[in-house]
Scaffold this active site. Sequence first.
Site, mmCIF file in Angstrom:
data_model
loop_
_atom_site.group_PDB
_atom_site.id
_atom_site.type_symbol
_atom_site.label_atom_id
_atom_site.label_comp_id
_atom_site.label_asym_id
_atom_site.label_seq_id
_atom_site.Cartn_x
_atom_site.Cartn_y
_atom_site.Cartn_z
ATOM 1 N N LYS A 109 49.054 -108.494 -33.437
ATOM 2 C CA LYS A 109 50.213 -109.379 -33.308
ATOM 3 C C LYS A 109 50.811 -109.353 -31.901
ATOM 4 C CE LYS A 109 51.034 -111.038 -37.569
ATOM 5 N NZ LYS A 109 51.229 -112.473 -37.855
ATOM 6 N N TYR A 123 61.675 -100.574 -30.365
ATOM 7 C CA TYR A 123 61.279 -101.458 -29.272
ATOM 8 C C TYR A 123 62.436 -102.321 -28.771
ATOM 9 C CZ TYR A 123 56.457 -100.257 -30.498
ATOM 10 O OH TYR A 123 55.282 -99.582 -30.748
ATOM 11 N N SER A 145 59.380 -108.786 -41.325
ATOM 12 C CA SER A 145 59.628 -107.363 -41.595
ATOM 13 C C SER A 145 58.410 -106.523 -41.233
ATOM 14 C CB SER A 145 59.956 -107.154 -43.073
ATOM 15 O OG SER A 145 58.869 -107.574 -43.892
ATOM 16 N N SER A 150 29.309 -97.614 -36.961
ATOM 17 C CA SER A 150 29.032 -96.537 -37.907
ATOM 18 C C SER A 150 27.697 -96.781 -38.583
ATOM 19 C CB SER A 150 30.128 -96.455 -38.980
ATOM 20 O OG SER A 150 29.719 -95.622 -40.057
ATOM 21 N N ASP A 206 45.928 -118.041 -51.500
ATOM 22 C CA ASP A 206 46.271 -119.440 -51.228
ATOM 23 C C ASP A 206 45.279 -120.091 -50.267
ATOM 24 O OD1 ASP A 206 47.774 -117.495 -49.526
ATOM 25 O OD2 ASP A 206 48.240 -119.290 -48.379
#
Length: 300
Positions: free
Chosen positions: A57, A119, A82, A32, A214
């Site tokens: 992932k 899935y 989750s 861009s 962290d």
Amino acid sequence: MACKKYGVSIDTIQKAQILIKEYINLTPVIHSTTLNSLSRKTLFFKSECFQKSGAFKFRGAANAVFSLQEEQAAKGVVTHSSGNHAAALSLAAQLRGIPSYVVIPNTAPKCKVANVKRYGGIVRFSEPTMQSREETAIRVLQETGAVLVPSSNDVRIISGQGTLSLEFLDQAPELDTLIVPISGGGLLSGVAIGAKSKNPAIRVLGAEPKGADDAAQSKACGRLVSLSHTNTIADGLRASMGDITWPIVRDLVDDIITVNDEEILQAMRYSYEILKVAVEPSAAIGLAAVLSDNFKKHPC
């Protein structure tokens, strides 16, 4: 750069690249001129939102699932998550034709639960604490004999995520700096080893929310820091590094850039309005980092 001391190396990443090539998407690199002007840099966006299952992932999950021996795979895989890892592992297992068991907190959004089930994932609910998630996953392991596949702190996962860096540098060999989101550190670890093995001079920076910093704290004090509380809109970046990912981040990542939620939201708006790509907060943090005042400490 062999990096064999980490259990992950350019060899394990290249093997993963060969193994998962037929299953993953070659995701596009977006440019861009408007964002180049805003940042005063030449930016390249590796668009893993167009990866199968909707996130990077899937690379690690596919490598973990397809590297299992037949007798291991027959009993399936299990994880507690989750988010994107849960969906990615479920899809990879479905493609291999084996069961996947996913422990999900009972407070998880219905859309995320539905995505796992779409899935073929077999959902087991837990209380919304890490202790409950881990205990439930252990029970599933004992009941099924399935193989545990963590979301980040795993050599198979890190090697799979590292394929992104090899692909990206093939598409944009002129890159001199990579900015990578960090949560559990699987992606950042794999990218750091892959990219620096291919180009030792390249800089690899992590991008992290100030409300879940962290990694930045760990880098600053030279030891692994765990937070008792996190507070950020980037819900996918609230995990902590482990005993495999932390040494790689400690040794090979040049720095961690932290940004606040307002900067993340602005980056989401830019992504939608300028790139015409809708992304979650965790995916927008790279753009937020490069536009931040903190990045100005690292001139290219």
